[in-house]
Write a protein that holds these residues in place. Structure first.
Motif, PDB file in Angstrom:
ATOM      1  N   LEU A 139       0.945  -1.202   0.107  1.00 53.10           N
ATOM      2  CA  LEU A 139      -0.062  -0.031   0.095  1.00 53.10           C
ATOM      3  C   LEU A 139       0.944   1.224  -0.051  1.00 53.10           C
ATOM      4  CD1 LEU A 139      -2.743  -0.938   2.348  1.00 53.10           C
ATOM      5  CD2 LEU A 139      -3.048  -0.750  -0.188  1.00 53.10           C
ATOM      6  N   ALA A 140       1.934   1.270   0.759  1.00 48.85           N
ATOM      7  CA  ALA A 140       2.593   2.406   0.762  1.00 48.85           C
ATOM      8  C   ALA A 140       3.433   2.616  -0.724  1.00 48.85           C
ATOM      9  CB  ALA A 140       3.798   2.011   1.794  1.00 48.85           C
ATOM     10  N   ALA A 141       3.921   1.527  -1.064  1.00 48.93           N
ATOM     11  CA  ALA A 141       4.539   1.631  -2.440  1.00 48.93           C
ATOM     12  C   ALA A 141       3.404   2.203  -3.544  1.00 48.93           C
ATOM     13  CB  ALA A 141       5.043   0.185  -3.103  1.00 48.93           C
ATOM     14  N   ALA A 142       2.125   1.608  -3.321  1.00 51.58           N
ATOM     15  CA  ALA A 142       1.141   2.134  -4.201  1.00 51.58           C
ATOM     16  C   ALA A 142       0.879   3.382  -4.412  1.00 51.58           C
ATOM     17  CB  ALA A 142      -0.189   1.373  -4.013  1.00 51.58           C
ATOM     18  N   ASN A 143       0.915   4.104  -2.921  1.00 49.71           N
ATOM     19  CA  ASN A 143       1.040   5.269  -2.728  1.00 49.71           C
ATOM     20  C   ASN A 143       1.920   6.366  -3.136  1.00 49.71           C
ATOM     21  OD1 ASN A 143      -1.033   7.576  -1.533  1.00 49.71           O
ATOM     22  ND2 ASN A 143       0.364   7.608   0.129  1.00 49.71           N
ATOM     23  N   LEU A 144       3.130   5.887  -3.000  1.00 51.96           N
ATOM     24  CA  LEU A 144       4.174   6.459  -3.367  1.00 51.96           C
ATOM     25  C   LEU A 144       4.248   6.531  -4.917  1.00 51.96           C
ATOM     26  CD1 LEU A 144       6.931   8.015  -2.597  1.00 51.96           C
ATOM     27  CD2 LEU A 144       7.941   5.619  -2.883  1.00 51.96           C
ATOM     28  N   SER A 145       3.913   5.366  -5.610  1.00 55.73           N
ATOM     29  CA  SER A 145       3.835   5.502  -6.936  1.00 55.73           C
ATOM     30  C   SER A 145       2.674   6.658  -7.736  1.00 55.73           C
ATOM     31  CB  SER A 145       3.398   4.279  -7.668  1.00 55.73           C
ATOM     32  OG  SER A 145       4.584   3.384  -7.233  1.00 55.73           O
ATOM     33  N   TRP A 146       1.812   6.734  -6.912  1.00 57.51           N
ATOM     34  CA  TRP A 146       0.522   7.400  -7.385  1.00 57.51           C
ATOM     35  C   TRP A 146       1.062   8.777  -7.257  1.00 57.51           C
ATOM     36  CZ3 TRP A 146      -4.216   6.902  -8.905  1.00 57.51           C
ATOM     37  CH2 TRP A 146      -5.225   8.258  -8.823  1.00 57.51           C
ATOM     38  N   ARG A 147       1.825   9.101  -6.031  1.00 56.29           N
ATOM     39  CA  ARG A 147       2.239  10.578  -6.121  1.00 56.29           C
ATOM     40  C   ARG A 147       3.291  10.845  -6.896  1.00 56.29           C
ATOM     41  NH1 ARG A 147       2.086  12.194   0.003  1.00 56.29           N
ATOM     42  NH2 ARG A 147       0.282  11.078   0.630  1.00 56.29           N
ATOM     43  N   GLN A 148       3.763   9.964  -7.645  1.00 57.66           N
ATOM     44  CA  GLN A 148       4.873  10.310  -8.653  1.00 57.66           C
ATOM     45  C   GLN A 148       4.153  10.065  -9.986  1.00 57.66           C
ATOM     46  OE1 GLN A 148       7.832   7.191  -7.964  1.00 57.66           O
ATOM     47  NE2 GLN A 148       9.056   8.258  -6.340  1.00 57.66           N
ATOM     48  N   SER A 149       2.678   9.934 -10.147  1.00 59.91           N
ATOM     49  CA  SER A 149       2.079   9.693 -11.442  1.00 59.91           C
ATOM     50  C   SER A 149       2.485   8.664 -12.085  1.00 59.91           C
ATOM     51  CB  SER A 149       2.084  10.970 -12.333  1.00 59.91           C
ATOM     52  OG  SER A 149       1.612  12.260 -11.504  1.00 59.91           O
ATOM     53  N   ALA A 150       2.687   7.636 -11.473  1.00 56.52           N
ATOM     54  CA  ALA A 150       2.912   6.258 -11.947  1.00 56.52           C
ATOM     55  C   ALA A 150       1.900   5.349 -11.626  1.00 56.52           C
ATOM     56  CB  ALA A 150       4.255   5.588 -11.337  1.00 56.52           C
ATOM     57  N   ILE A 151       0.785   5.675 -12.518  1.00 53.87           N
ATOM     58  CA  ILE A 151      -0.464   4.879 -12.481  1.00 53.87           C
ATOM     59  C   ILE A 151      -0.225   3.350 -12.518  1.00 53.87           C
ATOM     60  CG2 ILE A 151      -2.841   4.711 -13.321  1.00 53.87           C
ATOM     61  CD1 ILE A 151      -1.862   7.341 -11.614  1.00 53.87           C
ATOM     62  N   ASP A 152       0.379   2.892 -13.444  1.00 52.69           N
ATOM     63  CA  ASP A 152       0.414   1.609 -13.936  1.00 52.69           C
ATOM     64  C   ASP A 152       1.183   0.972 -12.773  1.00 52.69           C
ATOM     65  OD1 ASP A 152      -0.636   1.805 -16.275  1.00 52.69           O
ATOM     66  OD2 ASP A 152       1.111   1.605 -17.502  1.00 52.69           O
ATOM     67  N   ARG A 153       2.093   1.211 -12.307  1.00 50.82           N
ATOM     68  CA  ARG A 153       2.868   0.997 -10.905  1.00 50.82           C
ATOM     69  C   ARG A 153       2.124   0.968  -9.898  1.00 50.82           C
ATOM     70  NH1 ARG A 153       7.879   4.247  -9.436  1.00 50.82           N
ATOM     71  NH2 ARG A 153       7.677   4.727 -11.652  1.00 50.82           N
ATOM     72  N   SER A 154       1.259   2.027  -9.593  1.00 48.36           N
ATOM     73  CA  SER A 154       0.524   2.212  -8.339  1.00 48.36           C
ATOM     74  C   SER A 154      -0.414   1.055  -8.414  1.00 48.36           C
ATOM     75  CB  SER A 154      -0.226   3.488  -8.560  1.00 48.36           C
ATOM     76  OG  SER A 154      -1.053   3.654  -7.278  1.00 48.36           O
ATOM     77  N   GLU A 155      -0.982   0.615  -9.729  1.00 47.07           N
ATOM     78  CA  GLU A 155      -2.179  -0.100  -9.882  1.00 47.07           C
ATOM     79  C   GLU A 155      -1.430  -1.506  -9.396  1.00 47.07           C
ATOM     80  OE1 GLU A 155      -4.540  -2.879 -13.249  1.00 47.07           O
ATOM     81  OE2 GLU A 155      -3.954  -0.746 -13.765  1.00 47.07           O
ATOM     82  N   ARG A 156      -0.359  -1.773  -9.859  1.00 44.70           N
ATOM     83  CA  ARG A 156       0.286  -3.232  -9.715  1.00 44.70           C
ATOM     84  C   ARG A 156       0.445  -3.287  -8.320  1.00 44.70           C
ATOM     85  NH1 ARG A 156       3.301  -1.927 -14.161  1.00 44.70           N
ATOM     86  NH2 ARG A 156       5.195  -1.354 -12.837  1.00 44.70           N
ATOM     87  N   PHE A 157       0.972  -2.372  -7.421  1.00 41.09           N
ATOM     88  CA  PHE A 157       1.126  -2.290  -5.975  1.00 41.09           C
ATOM     89  C   PHE A 157      -0.068  -2.376  -5.415  1.00 41.09           C
ATOM     90  CE2 PHE A 157       5.369  -0.303  -6.704  1.00 41.09           C
ATOM     91  CZ  PHE A 157       6.278  -1.411  -6.432  1.00 41.09           C
ATOM     92  N   ALA A 158      -1.216  -1.789  -5.729  1.00 36.95           N
ATOM     93  CA  ALA A 158      -2.266  -1.834  -5.113  1.00 36.95           C
ATOM     94  C   ALA A 158      -3.037  -3.201  -5.207  1.00 36.95           C
ATOM     95  CB  ALA A 158      -3.162  -0.827  -5.604  1.00 36.95           C
ATOM     96  N   ARG A 159      -2.675  -3.724  -6.486  1.00 37.06           N
ATOM     97  CA  ARG A 159      -3.463  -5.090  -6.638  1.00 37.06           C
ATOM     98  C   ARG A 159      -2.732  -6.230  -5.872  1.00 37.06           C
ATOM     99  NH1 ARG A 159      -6.608  -6.173 -11.008  1.00 37.06           N
ATOM    100  NH2 ARG A 159      -5.975  -4.424 -12.003  1.00 37.06           N
ATOM    101  N   THR A 160      -1.646  -5.925  -5.728  1.00 37.81           N
ATOM    102  CA  THR A 160      -0.872  -6.741  -4.710  1.00 37.81           C
ATOM    103  C   THR A 160      -1.372  -6.632  -3.407  1.00 37.81           C
ATOM    104  OG1 THR A 160       0.839  -6.906  -6.394  1.00 37.81           O
ATOM    105  CG2 THR A 160       1.370  -7.932  -4.006  1.00 37.81           C
TER     106      THR A 160
END
Length: 190
Positions: free
Chosen positions: A8-29
């Motif tokens: 979840l922390a990685a998903a949030n960090l990716s979100w803040r960096q506008s890395a939507i695909d990466r955020s989705e992968r972390f959120a999905r996991t």
């Protein structure tokens, strides 16, 4: 800290960096871990759903977002959570995703529920409520129910005019929707 927390922390960090695909992968996991390891009433399970939904919507994955939003709403119901603004917003988002999938009758029902929630929670006349009313007018218009849609379009426009500064870009779609509805009613002069 659990594995789910890390994802979840990685998903949030990716979100803040506008890395939507990466955020989705972390959120999905994180979501998958939460589904396997946490009881249905655990608040982190709801948080994992929220992160995944946010990423799906940002990635224009409305069909999957609809499934996730429905699961989230079912989870909220199973937990006997009292209604709150997050619940109203989830209904609003579900209505929007259904609209984008051209499932307007379903969208209408969900948006009516969102409006009821916003009103019962004291958020009538605020942006979420105004958006739900506006979206409902569109859902009705898309079902060729322009007479029914008109008062909702007018109400939404009035709310947005009261809520946002003059010239705000959020006013444009409200005027456009009302114009389309009036045109459909043959009231061209208005």
């Amino acid at each position: 800290m659990t594995f789910e927390d890390l994802f979840l922390a990685a998903a949030n960090l990716s979100w803040r960096q506008s890395a939507i695909d990466r955020s989705e992968r972390f959120a999905r996991t994180a979501h998958e871990i939460a589904e396997r390891t946490l009881p249905a009433t655990h608040k982190d399970r709801r948080v994992a759903h929220e992160y995944l939904i946010r990423a799906l919507i940002a990635g224009d994955k409305d069909a999957e977002a609809v499934t996730s939003l429905r699961a989230y709403l079912a989870l909220r119901g199973a937990a006997d959570a009292p209604p709150d603004i997050a619940l109203a917003r989830a209904h609003l988002q579900l209505g929007d995703s259904l609209h984008r999938l051209a499932r307007h009758a379903e969208s209408e029902a969900v948006l009516r529920r969102a409006i009821t929630l916003f009103e019962s929670l004291g958020d009538a006349g605020k942006l979420g409520h105004a958006q739900a009313v506006s979206d409902l007018s569109v859902a009705l218009e898309k079902q060729n129910r322009t007479r029914e849609a008109e008062p909702f379009a007018r109400q939404a426009l009035q709310m947005f005019v009261a809520l946002v500064p003059p010239g705000d870009a959020r006013l444009v779609p409200r005027y456009r929707v009302l114009g389309i509805i009036l045109n459909g009613l043959g009231r061209y002069a208005e």
